[in-house]
Design a protein around this motif. Structure first.
Motif, PDB file in Angstrom:
ATOM      1  N   ALA A 118       0.822  -1.212   0.000  1.00  0.00           N
ATOM      2  CA  ALA A 118       0.000   0.000   0.000  1.00  0.00           C
ATOM      3  C   ALA A 118       0.852   1.256   0.000  1.00  0.00           C
ATOM      4  O   ALA A 118       0.526   2.243  -0.674  1.00  0.00           O
ATOM      5  CB  ALA A 118      -0.930  -0.018   1.212  1.00  0.00           C
ATOM      6  N   ALA A 119       1.962   1.223   0.734  1.00  0.00           N
ATOM      7  CA  ALA A 119       2.805   2.421   0.846  1.00  0.00           C
ATOM      8  C   ALA A 119       3.669   2.642  -0.390  1.00  0.00           C
ATOM      9  O   ALA A 119       3.862   3.786  -0.819  1.00  0.00           O
ATOM     10  CB  ALA A 119       3.680   2.325   2.093  1.00  0.00           C
ATOM     11  N   THR A 120       4.190   1.562  -0.972  1.00  0.00           N
ATOM     12  CA  THR A 120       5.152   1.708  -2.061  1.00  0.00           C
ATOM     13  C   THR A 120       4.541   1.614  -3.448  1.00  0.00           C
ATOM     14  O   THR A 120       5.183   2.015  -4.424  1.00  0.00           O
ATOM     15  CB  THR A 120       6.251   0.633  -1.941  1.00  0.00           C
ATOM     16  OG1 THR A 120       5.653  -0.672  -2.038  1.00  0.00           O
ATOM     17  CG2 THR A 120       6.973   0.757  -0.612  1.00  0.00           C
ATOM     18  N   PHE A 121       3.315   1.087  -3.563  1.00  0.00           N
ATOM     19  CA  PHE A 121       2.743   0.886  -4.898  1.00  0.00           C
ATOM     20  C   PHE A 121       1.367   1.533  -5.057  1.00  0.00           C
ATOM     21  O   PHE A 121       1.145   2.328  -5.979  1.00  0.00           O
ATOM     22  CB  PHE A 121       2.651  -0.615  -5.193  1.00  0.00           C
ATOM     23  CG  PHE A 121       2.288  -0.912  -6.616  1.00  0.00           C
ATOM     24  CD1 PHE A 121       3.111  -0.514  -7.662  1.00  0.00           C
ATOM     25  CD2 PHE A 121       1.128  -1.599  -6.921  1.00  0.00           C
ATOM     26  CE1 PHE A 121       2.770  -0.782  -8.980  1.00  0.00           C
ATOM     27  CE2 PHE A 121       0.782  -1.882  -8.233  1.00  0.00           C
ATOM     28  CZ  PHE A 121       1.611  -1.471  -9.258  1.00  0.00           C
ATOM     29  N   LEU A 122       0.450   1.229  -4.162  1.00  0.00           N
ATOM     30  CA  LEU A 122      -0.907   1.761  -4.312  1.00  0.00           C
ATOM     31  C   LEU A 122      -0.960   3.273  -4.114  1.00  0.00           C
ATOM     32  O   LEU A 122      -1.610   3.980  -4.892  1.00  0.00           O
ATOM     33  CB  LEU A 122      -1.853   1.068  -3.320  1.00  0.00           C
ATOM     34  CG  LEU A 122      -2.067  -0.430  -3.518  1.00  0.00           C
ATOM     35  CD1 LEU A 122      -3.066  -0.954  -2.503  1.00  0.00           C
ATOM     36  CD2 LEU A 122      -2.552  -0.723  -4.927  1.00  0.00           C
ATOM     37  N   SER A 123      -0.272   3.777  -3.105  1.00  0.00           N
ATOM     38  CA  SER A 123      -0.320   5.219  -2.833  1.00  0.00           C
ATOM     39  C   SER A 123       0.224   6.056  -3.985  1.00  0.00           C
ATOM     40  O   SER A 123      -0.400   7.052  -4.375  1.00  0.00           O
ATOM     41  CB  SER A 123       0.439   5.536  -1.537  1.00  0.00           C
ATOM     42  OG  SER A 123      -0.223   4.968  -0.425  1.00  0.00           O
ATOM     43  N   PRO A 124       1.377   5.718  -4.594  1.00  0.00           N
ATOM     44  CA  PRO A 124       1.833   6.515  -5.745  1.00  0.00           C
ATOM     45  C   PRO A 124       0.858   6.501  -6.912  1.00  0.00           C
ATOM     46  O   PRO A 124       0.681   7.529  -7.580  1.00  0.00           O
ATOM     47  CB  PRO A 124       3.166   5.849  -6.111  1.00  0.00           C
ATOM     48  CG  PRO A 124       3.638   5.225  -4.855  1.00  0.00           C
ATOM     49  CD  PRO A 124       2.405   4.752  -4.164  1.00  0.00           C
ATOM     50  N   LEU A 125       0.216   5.365  -7.176  1.00  0.00           N
ATOM     51  CA  LEU A 125      -0.756   5.324  -8.268  1.00  0.00           C
ATOM     52  C   LEU A 125      -1.954   6.218  -7.964  1.00  0.00           C
ATOM     53  O   LEU A 125      -2.444   6.948  -8.834  1.00  0.00           O
ATOM     54  CB  LEU A 125      -1.215   3.885  -8.513  1.00  0.00           C
ATOM     55  CG  LEU A 125      -0.135   2.889  -8.975  1.00  0.00           C
ATOM     56  CD1 LEU A 125      -0.769   1.546  -9.301  1.00  0.00           C
ATOM     57  CD2 LEU A 125       0.612   3.412 -10.183  1.00  0.00           C
ATOM     58  N   ARG A 126      -2.437   6.160  -6.730  1.00  0.00           N
ATOM     59  CA  ARG A 126      -3.567   7.023  -6.346  1.00  0.00           C
ATOM     60  C   ARG A 126      -3.158   8.489  -6.411  1.00  0.00           C
ATOM     61  O   ARG A 126      -3.957   9.339  -6.845  1.00  0.00           O
ATOM     62  CB  ARG A 126      -4.032   6.672  -4.926  1.00  0.00           C
ATOM     63  CG  ARG A 126      -4.765   5.355  -4.800  1.00  0.00           C
ATOM     64  CD  ARG A 126      -5.547   5.309  -3.495  1.00  0.00           C
ATOM     65  NE  ARG A 126      -6.027   3.970  -3.211  1.00  0.00           N
ATOM     66  CZ  ARG A 126      -5.438   3.128  -2.392  1.00  0.00           C
ATOM     67  NH1 ARG A 126      -4.326   3.504  -1.755  1.00  0.00           N
ATOM     68  NH2 ARG A 126      -5.930   1.931  -2.178  1.00  0.00           N
ATOM     69  N   ASN A 127      -1.961   8.808  -5.963  1.00  0.00           N
ATOM     70  CA  ASN A 127      -1.515  10.204  -5.995  1.00  0.00           C
ATOM     71  C   ASN A 127      -1.469  10.742  -7.418  1.00  0.00           C
ATOM     72  O   ASN A 127      -1.786  11.910  -7.669  1.00  0.00           O
ATOM     73  CB  ASN A 127      -0.137  10.325  -5.349  1.00  0.00           C
ATOM     74  CG  ASN A 127      -0.174  10.056  -3.860  1.00  0.00           C
ATOM     75  OD1 ASN A 127      -1.228  10.173  -3.232  1.00  0.00           O
ATOM     76  ND2 ASN A 127       0.950   9.679  -3.289  1.00  0.00           N
ATOM     77  N   PHE A 128      -1.077   9.890  -8.370  1.00  0.00           N
ATOM     78  CA  PHE A 128      -1.060  10.329  -9.765  1.00  0.00           C
ATOM     79  C   PHE A 128      -2.478  10.617 -10.264  1.00  0.00           C
ATOM     80  O   PHE A 128      -2.726  11.653 -10.891  1.00  0.00           O
ATOM     81  CB  PHE A 128      -0.404   9.261 -10.634  1.00  0.00           C
ATOM     82  CG  PHE A 128      -0.635   9.462 -12.109  1.00  0.00           C
ATOM     83  CD1 PHE A 128       0.003  10.487 -12.792  1.00  0.00           C
ATOM     84  CD2 PHE A 128      -1.499   8.635 -12.803  1.00  0.00           C
ATOM     85  CE1 PHE A 128      -0.218  10.687 -14.149  1.00  0.00           C
ATOM     86  CE2 PHE A 128      -1.729   8.826 -14.158  1.00  0.00           C
ATOM     87  CZ  PHE A 128      -1.094   9.854 -14.836  1.00  0.00           C
ATOM     88  N   LEU A 129      -3.410   9.706  -9.980  1.00  0.00           N
ATOM     89  CA  LEU A 129      -4.774   9.871 -10.486  1.00  0.00           C
ATOM     90  C   LEU A 129      -5.499  11.034  -9.803  1.00  0.00           C
ATOM     91  O   LEU A 129      -6.270  11.745 -10.442  1.00  0.00           O
ATOM     92  CB  LEU A 129      -5.566   8.578 -10.284  1.00  0.00           C
ATOM     93  CG  LEU A 129      -5.090   7.373 -11.107  1.00  0.00           C
ATOM     94  CD1 LEU A 129      -5.868   6.123 -10.713  1.00  0.00           C
ATOM     95  CD2 LEU A 129      -5.231   7.642 -12.599  1.00  0.00           C
ATOM     96  N   GLU A 130      -5.245  11.219  -8.517  1.00  0.00           N
ATOM     97  CA  GLU A 130      -5.959  12.253  -7.768  1.00  0.00           C
ATOM     98  C   GLU A 130      -5.228  13.591  -7.755  1.00  0.00           C
ATOM     99  O   GLU A 130      -5.823  14.603  -7.374  1.00  0.00           O
ATOM    100  CB  GLU A 130      -6.178  11.782  -6.328  1.00  0.00           C
ATOM    101  CG  GLU A 130      -7.050  10.534  -6.225  1.00  0.00           C
ATOM    102  CD  GLU A 130      -7.176  10.041  -4.795  1.00  0.00           C
ATOM    103  OE1 GLU A 130      -6.582  10.691  -3.893  1.00  0.00           O
ATOM    104  OE2 GLU A 130      -7.854   9.026  -4.571  1.00  0.00           O
ATOM    105  N   GLY A 131      -3.962  13.614  -8.163  1.00  0.00           N
ATOM    106  CA  GLY A 131      -3.205  14.859  -8.153  1.00  0.00           C
ATOM    107  C   GLY A 131      -2.776  15.314  -9.530  1.00  0.00           C
ATOM    108  O   GLY A 131      -3.377  16.222 -10.123  1.00  0.00           O
TER     109      GLY A 131
END
Length: 418
Positions: free
Chosen positions: A137-150
């Motif tokens: 969640a910290a190393t893979f899911l969060s960066p993907l979400r940050n790209f889509l939401e930011g």
């Protein structure tokens, strides 16, 4: 309040004009300014990145958390910016049930001891799964979400603004075209007016016709002149608006292009995150494999204890005892012989000294490993050791040597070198 009403009316007018231009473009009744081919390729690449990132993110979430209700709960906590409560994994819950069942059935019975052994390893598997979920969640899911939401939201906003600037540019082009057509039509019309009555008849003779033409009164039409002046001013105004619209469009196209070119950096970032995710997966499965190998050894020892109740050296150890978890085992721990039931067990040291060595080679240690007893060799990541096997040995294990130290090492923790 008056200013807000005027602004609202102005915005509504601009929106209506853009909607008309967009509709006419779709119907083929208006010209459309095409974007630069490089910019079009960047937009296509960005859309592809966004679509596949969403799919990968969604499927990874399903992989890590198959329960839809749990995923909805995680989504709600994330939107509320609250910490998600710690959730017990299925393996940990199973292990807890096994330990409680062992207490009910009797921890000294063979079944109770086995339940304790398997339950403890199930809890270890659950702990490894929990760590894997947290790392992923910290190393893979969060960066993907940050790209889509930011980043993607910023890109989408600038692209919408670019589309509006393009519509404004095409509106100005159409307005200038209409103004020039009206000016050309007015220039072709006569700019004089007659002062004689329209029923004035010229003489049929040449002299009368000549005298009649000379006596015809003509003067410039002020209405036509004023109309031409207004049309000329309208053309100048349309040209000025077109220049302003072109400048704004070019500026917005440059801003959008810079943002879209940043997709390459996004790919590099996602590449690193993907490598971290794969490494976390490899570590998790290696831990699970190691725990299951240890569990198999413990179950074999328990089975040997049941089959040879009079042998004091074959007692099934308690997995929750310190000696089992981290401490050294008795130096007299034996390995049963498979040749005959009448033969006595021999120690690992004796087996190593009597059986021939085959295939000695170098190996690099991939992960740290702590020996569970004196028959095993502790390892440190990235160190080089010599390994070999002996006939009849478990294929998942090798004999490792480091200086004067020697012991069994798991194959999954090694990278064999040529």
């Amino acid at each position: 309040m008056d200013f807000n009403v005027k602004k609202l009316a102005s915005d509504a007018g601009v929106f209506f004009t853009r909607a008309v231009q967009f509709t006419e473009e779709k119907l083929g009744q208006a010209e459309k300014t095409e974007l630069d081919p490089h910019l079009e390729n960047l937009i296509t690449r960005a859309d592809c990145t966004k679509n596949w990132t969403e799919k990968i993110l969604k499927q990874t979430e399903v992989l890590l958390q198959p329960n839809p209700s749990a995923r909805i709960e995680e989504f709600i906590y994330d939107k509320l910016d609250k910490k998600l409560p710690s959730r017990t994994t299925n393996a940990e819950l199973l292990g807890q049930y096994m330990l409680e069942a062992a207490i009910e059935f009797g921890p000294e019975t063979p079944y109770g001891k086995t339940l304790i052994t398997v339950g403890e390893y199930q809890k270890r598997l659950g702990g490894a799964e929990r760590e894997f979920l947290h790392t992923s969640a910290a190393t893979f899911l969060s960066p993907l979400r940050n790209f889509l939401e930011g980043d993607w939201r910023t890109i989408s906003k600038e692209r919408r603004l670019l589309e509006n600037r393009r519509l404004d540019l095409d509106i100005c082009k159409a307005r200038l075209k209409k103004a020039k057509q009206a000016e050309a039509k007015a220039a072709a019309a006569p700019d004089f007016q007659e002062t004689r009555p329209r029923n004035y008849v010229l003489s049929a003779s040449a002299s009368a016709l000549q005298s009649g033409w000379e006596s015809w009164d003509v003067e410039p039409d002020p209405v036509v002149s004023e109309q031409r002046k207004l049309l000329s001013e309208e053309v100048d105004k349309a040209e000025h608006e077109l220049r302003v619209a072109q400048t704004e469009f070019d500026r917005q196209a440059e801003v959008t292009r810079l943002l879209l070119e940043g997709i390459s950096s996004t790919h590099l970032n996602h590449l690193r995150c993907l490598q971290d995710f794969a490494e976390a997966q490899a570590t998790y499965y290696a831990q699970c494999h190691h725990y299951m190998q240890d569990l198999q050894r413990e179950l074999n020892r328990c089975a040997n204890a049941v089959s040879a109740p009079h042998s004091s050296a074959s007692v099934c150890p308690n997995p929750v005892s310190p000696a089992f978890l981290s401490g050294p085992a008795s130096s007299g721990a034996t390995i049963p012989s498979s040749s005959s039931s009448s033969q006595k067990p021999v120690t690992l040291a004796m087996e190593q000294s009597q059986l021939p060595i085959t295939g000695a080679r170098k190996a690099r240690v991939l992960y740290d490993y702590d020996a569970h007893d004196t028959s095993e060799l502790s390892l440190l990541a990235d160190e080089l050791i010599t390994v070999y096997t002996v006939p009849g040995m478990d294929p998942d294990w090798l004999i490792g040597e480091r200086g004067n130290e020697k012991g069994k090492v798991p194959v999954t923790y090694l990278e064999l070198l040529s």
